[in-house]
Design a protein around this motif. Structure first.
Motif, PDB file in Angstrom:
ATOM      1  N   ASN A  10       0.808  -1.229   0.000  1.00 53.63           N
ATOM      2  CA  ASN A  10       0.000   0.000   0.000  1.00 53.63           C
ATOM      3  C   ASN A  10       0.835   1.269   0.000  1.00 53.63           C
ATOM      4  O   ASN A  10       0.446   2.272  -0.578  1.00 53.63           O
ATOM      5  CB  ASN A  10      -0.941   0.014   1.207  1.00 53.63           C
ATOM      6  CG  ASN A  10      -2.035  -1.025   1.064  1.00 53.63           C
ATOM      7  OD1 ASN A  10      -2.341  -1.459  -0.039  1.00 53.63           O
ATOM      8  ND2 ASN A  10      -2.609  -1.425   2.178  1.00 53.63           N
ATOM      9  N   ASN A  11       2.001   1.245   0.636  1.00 52.55           N
ATOM     10  CA  ASN A  11       2.786   2.472   0.740  1.00 52.55           C
ATOM     11  C   ASN A  11       3.742   2.697  -0.435  1.00 52.55           C
ATOM     12  O   ASN A  11       4.413   3.708  -0.483  1.00 52.55           O
ATOM     13  CB  ASN A  11       3.570   2.496   2.057  1.00 52.55           C
ATOM     14  CG  ASN A  11       4.497   1.302   2.193  1.00 52.55           C
ATOM     15  OD1 ASN A  11       4.446   0.382   1.384  1.00 52.55           O
ATOM     16  ND2 ASN A  11       5.329   1.316   3.221  1.00 52.55           N
ATOM     17  N   GLN A  56     -11.860  12.651  -6.562  1.00 57.22           N
ATOM     18  CA  GLN A  56     -12.369  12.153  -5.277  1.00 57.22           C
ATOM     19  C   GLN A  56     -13.078  10.810  -5.459  1.00 57.22           C
ATOM     20  O   GLN A  56     -12.890   9.879  -4.669  1.00 57.22           O
ATOM     21  CB  GLN A  56     -13.321  13.171  -4.652  1.00 57.22           C
ATOM     22  CG  GLN A  56     -12.651  14.438  -4.187  1.00 57.22           C
ATOM     23  CD  GLN A  56     -13.662  15.515  -3.822  1.00 57.22           C
ATOM     24  OE1 GLN A  56     -14.869  15.310  -3.915  1.00 57.22           O
ATOM     25  NE2 GLN A  56     -13.151  16.688  -3.427  1.00 57.22           N
ATOM     26  N   GLN A  59     -10.421   8.122  -6.125  1.00 59.86           N
ATOM     27  CA  GLN A  59      -9.692   7.799  -4.902  1.00 59.86           C
ATOM     28  C   GLN A  59     -10.549   6.960  -3.959  1.00 59.86           C
ATOM     29  O   GLN A  59     -10.069   5.998  -3.371  1.00 59.86           O
ATOM     30  CB  GLN A  59      -9.224   9.083  -4.199  1.00 59.86           C
ATOM     31  CG  GLN A  59      -8.083   9.760  -4.910  1.00 59.86           C
ATOM     32  CD  GLN A  59      -7.708  11.086  -4.280  1.00 59.86           C
ATOM     33  OE1 GLN A  59      -8.285  11.503  -3.285  1.00 59.86           O
ATOM     34  NE2 GLN A  59      -6.727  11.768  -4.866  1.00 59.86           N
ATOM     35  N   HIS A  60     -11.816   7.307  -3.840  1.00 62.29           N
ATOM     36  CA  HIS A  60     -12.730   6.536  -2.993  1.00 62.29           C
ATOM     37  C   HIS A  60     -12.866   5.104  -3.522  1.00 62.29           C
ATOM     38  O   HIS A  60     -12.860   4.139  -2.756  1.00 62.29           O
ATOM     39  CB  HIS A  60     -14.092   7.221  -2.920  1.00 62.29           C
ATOM     40  CG  HIS A  60     -15.102   6.464  -2.126  1.00 62.29           C
ATOM     41  ND1 HIS A  60     -15.016   6.334  -0.757  1.00 62.29           N
ATOM     42  CD2 HIS A  60     -16.207   5.776  -2.510  1.00 62.29           C
ATOM     43  CE1 HIS A  60     -16.033   5.605  -0.332  1.00 62.29           C
ATOM     44  NE2 HIS A  60     -16.772   5.247  -1.373  1.00 62.29           N
ATOM     45  N   ARG A  61     -12.968   4.978  -4.822  1.00 63.77           N
ATOM     46  CA  ARG A  61     -13.095   3.652  -5.429  1.00 63.77           C
ATOM     47  C   ARG A  61     -11.846   2.814  -5.184  1.00 63.77           C
ATOM     48  O   ARG A  61     -11.921   1.621  -4.900  1.00 63.77           O
ATOM     49  CB  ARG A  61     -13.354   3.800  -6.923  1.00 63.77           C
ATOM     50  CG  ARG A  61     -13.566   2.501  -7.643  1.00 63.77           C
ATOM     51  CD  ARG A  61     -13.942   2.731  -9.078  1.00 63.77           C
ATOM     52  NE  ARG A  61     -14.191   1.461  -9.744  1.00 63.77           N
ATOM     53  CZ  ARG A  61     -14.631   1.376 -10.971  1.00 63.77           C
ATOM     54  NH1 ARG A  61     -14.893   2.456 -11.661  1.00 63.77           N
ATOM     55  NH2 ARG A  61     -14.820   0.196 -11.530  1.00 63.77           N
ATOM     56  N   GLU A  63      -9.792   2.988  -2.708  1.00 59.03           N
ATOM     57  CA  GLU A  63      -9.580   2.664  -1.294  1.00 59.03           C
ATOM     58  C   GLU A  63     -10.020   1.237  -0.985  1.00 59.03           C
ATOM     59  O   GLU A  63      -9.454   0.575  -0.125  1.00 59.03           O
ATOM     60  CB  GLU A  63     -10.345   3.646  -0.398  1.00 59.03           C
ATOM     61  CG  GLU A  63      -9.729   5.009  -0.326  1.00 59.03           C
ATOM     62  CD  GLU A  63     -10.589   6.006   0.439  1.00 59.03           C
ATOM     63  OE1 GLU A  63     -11.694   5.641   0.892  1.00 59.03           O
ATOM     64  OE2 GLU A  63     -10.149   7.166   0.570  1.00 59.03           O
ATOM     65  N   SER A  64     -11.040   0.762  -1.673  1.00 58.80           N
ATOM     66  CA  SER A  64     -11.555  -0.580  -1.401  1.00 58.80           C
ATOM     67  C   SER A  64     -11.206  -1.563  -2.520  1.00 58.80           C
ATOM     68  O   SER A  64     -11.823  -2.609  -2.649  1.00 58.80           O
ATOM     69  CB  SER A  64     -13.075  -0.516  -1.220  1.00 58.80           C
ATOM     70  OG  SER A  64     -13.676  -0.025  -2.406  1.00 58.80           O
ATOM     71  N   LYS A  66      -7.804  -2.894  -5.390  1.00 56.69           N
ATOM     72  CA  LYS A  66      -6.368  -2.871  -5.640  1.00 56.69           C
ATOM     73  C   LYS A  66      -6.125  -3.057  -7.128  1.00 56.69           C
ATOM     74  O   LYS A  66      -6.966  -3.584  -7.852  1.00 56.69           O
ATOM     75  CB  LYS A  66      -5.637  -3.933  -4.829  1.00 56.69           C
ATOM     76  CG  LYS A  66      -5.953  -5.360  -5.195  1.00 56.69           C
ATOM     77  CD  LYS A  66      -5.154  -6.302  -4.321  1.00 56.69           C
ATOM     78  CE  LYS A  66      -5.543  -7.742  -4.580  1.00 56.69           C
ATOM     79  NZ  LYS A  66      -4.754  -8.655  -3.746  1.00 56.69           N
TER      80      LYS A  66
END
Length: 103
Positions: A10-11, A56, A59-61, A63-64, A66
């Motif tokens: 993730n990082n 936005q 980014q929201h999409r 988040e859940s 990969k």
């Protein structure tokens, strides 16, 4: 078929870039849509606002979800079977007669 899946922690995920379609709407608004992801869209009164909302939403999409990279080895090209007989009759004394007959 051989395939390899690359994943990133993730990082350390690579920076992603997207092509975005900007369209003026009939109501005077603006829509921004990620090409290839028609359901990922931002609407606003200005182009900047539409892009911000799209960013936005994306980014929201993500988040859940990969993103993985698939590296697929291309299968070996099988030799064209017609190449085995190509030119087979080039030295045949009757070849020109055959071509005339075909015409």
């Amino acid at each position: 078929m051989n395939l390899t899946v690359k994943t990133y922690p993730n990082n350390t995920a690579p920076k992603l870039t997207y092509d975005v379609l900007i369209e003026n709407q009939q109501d005077g608004g603006v829509s921004a849509t990620v090409l290839g992801l028609p359901d990922c869209q931002g609407l606003g009164n200005t182009e900047t606002e539409a892009i911000e909302k799209l960013s936005q939403s994306l980014q929201h999409r993500l988040e859940s979800a990969k993103i993985v990279t698939l590296a697929i080895k291309v299968p070996q090209v099988v030799e064209n079977p017609w190449l085995k007989i190509a030119g087979k009759y080039k030295d045949d004394s009757q070849f020109d007669e055959i071509l005339e007959y075909i015409e």
